[in-house]
Design an enzyme around this catalytic site. Structure first.
Site, short mmCIF file in Angstrom:
data_model
loop_
_atom_site.label_atom_id
_atom_site.label_comp_id
_atom_site.label_asym_id
_atom_site.label_seq_id
_atom_site.Cartn_x
_atom_site.Cartn_y
_atom_site.Cartn_z
N ASP A 175 80.43 84.76 35.70
CA ASP A 175 79.96 83.92 34.70
C ASP A 175 81.47 83.43 33.99
O ASP A 175 82.28 83.95 34.52
CB ASP A 175 79.31 84.84 33.59
CG ASP A 175 79.47 84.17 32.16
OD1 ASP A 175 78.82 83.20 32.03
OD2 ASP A 175 79.65 84.75 31.11
N ASP A 212 82.31 82.27 29.97
CA ASP A 212 82.78 82.62 28.61
C ASP A 212 82.38 83.85 28.49
O ASP A 212 81.18 84.64 28.76
CB ASP A 212 81.78 81.71 27.67
CG ASP A 212 81.90 80.25 27.80
OD1 ASP A 212 83.23 79.84 27.53
OD2 ASP A 212 81.14 79.29 27.82
P1 TMP Z 1 77.65 81.78 29.58
O1 TMP Z 1 78.78 82.48 29.15
O2 TMP Z 1 76.49 82.50 30.15
O3 TMP Z 1 77.81 80.59 30.37
O4 TMP Z 1 77.01 81.17 28.20
C1 TMP Z 1 77.84 80.14 27.40
C2 TMP Z 1 78.01 80.80 26.11
O5 TMP Z 1 78.21 79.62 25.23
C3 TMP Z 1 76.91 81.57 25.18
O6 TMP Z 1 77.70 83.16 25.19
C4 TMP Z 1 76.65 81.08 24.09
C5 TMP Z 1 77.81 80.04 23.77
N1 TMP Z 1 77.70 78.84 23.28
C6 TMP Z 1 78.57 78.62 21.88
O7 TMP Z 1 79.38 79.31 21.77
N2 TMP Z 1 78.23 77.29 21.22
C7 TMP Z 1 77.43 76.48 21.61
O8 TMP Z 1 77.28 75.54 20.92
C8 TMP Z 1 76.26 76.73 22.64
C9 TMP Z 1 75.27 76.02 22.95
C10 TMP Z 1 76.56 77.99 23.38
MG MG Z 2 79.03 84.47 29.22
#
Ligand code: TMP
Ligand code: MG
Length: 289
Positions: free
Chosen positions: A38, A40
């Site tokens: 992953d 973020d």
């Molecule tokens: P991931 O880390 O699983 O790929 O998910 C992306 C992250 O982005 C999740 O923790 C939620 C975050 N997010 C934001 O910070 N702002 C937003 O507008 C959206 C849709 C997601």
């Molecule tokens: Mg994440």
């Protein structure tokens, strides 16, 4: 055992099982290894000097490419939906429609901003996004050993690519599955491409990209890294999986979520802002330790 697995941030429900997986993966040779991670809050830091670090979306939220009004609306969405994302009293089934709602509303707001492609690099440059300490060793080592790294993110592909490009670690062994922006001929954002990837549909995302995993058929040993329970599905496209070692970062709401992370991930890193443990595992698996 790898010495770093005794670090104070490391928690394991079954250390013996971790040892067995590691032994099987070392035996199997690094030519059969792939890493699926992953982005973020897994490859990037959750906090720095006591302050939260931005996700891909937050990089845009905090930048000059969007209006003050849009920033406020995105911030309201974050305040409403992030507590739901990390609420351990809700099931995935309960959270799923709300996560779809979050991503859909956020992307609609971003599209209305008519963001220019050529401003993204500056937005990333001026942001406080930070890859975790040890990132250079992580990316460079996997590249030197020709181990494929799939970054599987519900963030924004254009932004995350820019983060790793500016950090000089966007090597040829890196592939990205994410939400990509669709720009018109004058370079203005008009939509997001393809199927939406949100935090709880990474399984569907993996199954849509079977071609990628087909190419990696000779690599049935997987190191998976995530920070959400939704990240566990990222390897669902790997055929004939032999061994999988799952490392999970537990960044927030530690006490409430610890047991579910221990049940789901083989190694749980509690409030650990570094890649020290993943690096030790990667070096071990590629015969360097
Ligand atoms: P991931 O880390 O699983 O790929 O998910 C992306 C992250 O982005 C999740 O923790 C939620 C975050 N997010 C934001 O910070 N702002 C937003 O507008 C959206 C849709 C997601
Ligand atoms: Mg994440």
């Amino acid at each position: 055992m790898i010495p770093e697995l005794s670090n104070p941030s490391v928690c394991m429900k079954d250390p013996q099982r971790v040892q067995e997986i590691l032994e099987a993966m070392v035996e199997a040779d690094s030519k059969t290894l792939q890493v699926i991670s992953d982005f973020d809050m897994t490859l990037t830091r959750f906090s720095y000097n006591g302050k939260r670090c931005p996700t891909c979306h937050n990089i845009l939220d905090n930048s000059k490419v969007i209006s003050e009004d849009c920033r406020k609306q995105l911030d309201e969405l974050l305040k409403k939906y992030y507590p739901i994302e990390i609420d351990s009293s809700l099931s995935v089934e309960e959270k799923l429609p709300m996560m779809v709602e979050w991503w859909t509303k956020a992307h609609e707001l971003l599209v209305k901003q008519k963001i220019k492609k050529d401003l993204l690099a500056t937005a990333v440059h001026e942001s406080e996004a930070r890859l975790r300490d040890g990132y250079k060793l992580f990316f460079d080592h996997l590249h030197e050993h020709s181990v494929p790294l799939l970054i599987f993110s519900a963030g924004i592909g254009d932004i995350l690519e820019e983060v790793i490009r500016q950090a000089k670690v966007f090597h040829s062994n890196v592939n990205v599955f994410s939400n990509y922006m669709d720009f018109d001929e004058s370079g203005v954002l008009r939509a997001f491409k393809g199927e939406l990837i949100h935090i709880y549909n990474k399984r569907e995302g993996a199954l849509l990209n079977t071609g990628h995993f087909q190419e990696l058929r000779t690599r049935p040993n997987v190191l998976l890294m995530g920070d959400s329970l939704g990240d566990l599905a990222m390897a669902d496209g790997v055929q004939d999986m032999k061994n999988i070692l799952k490392i999970g970062f537990l960044n927030d709401k530690v006490e409430e979520r610890k047991q579910s992370y221990l049940d789901a991930y083989d190694i749980v890193l509690v409030e650990d802002e570094t890649l020290e443990v993943p690096n030790a595992v990667v070096l071990h698996l590629t015969g360097k330790k």
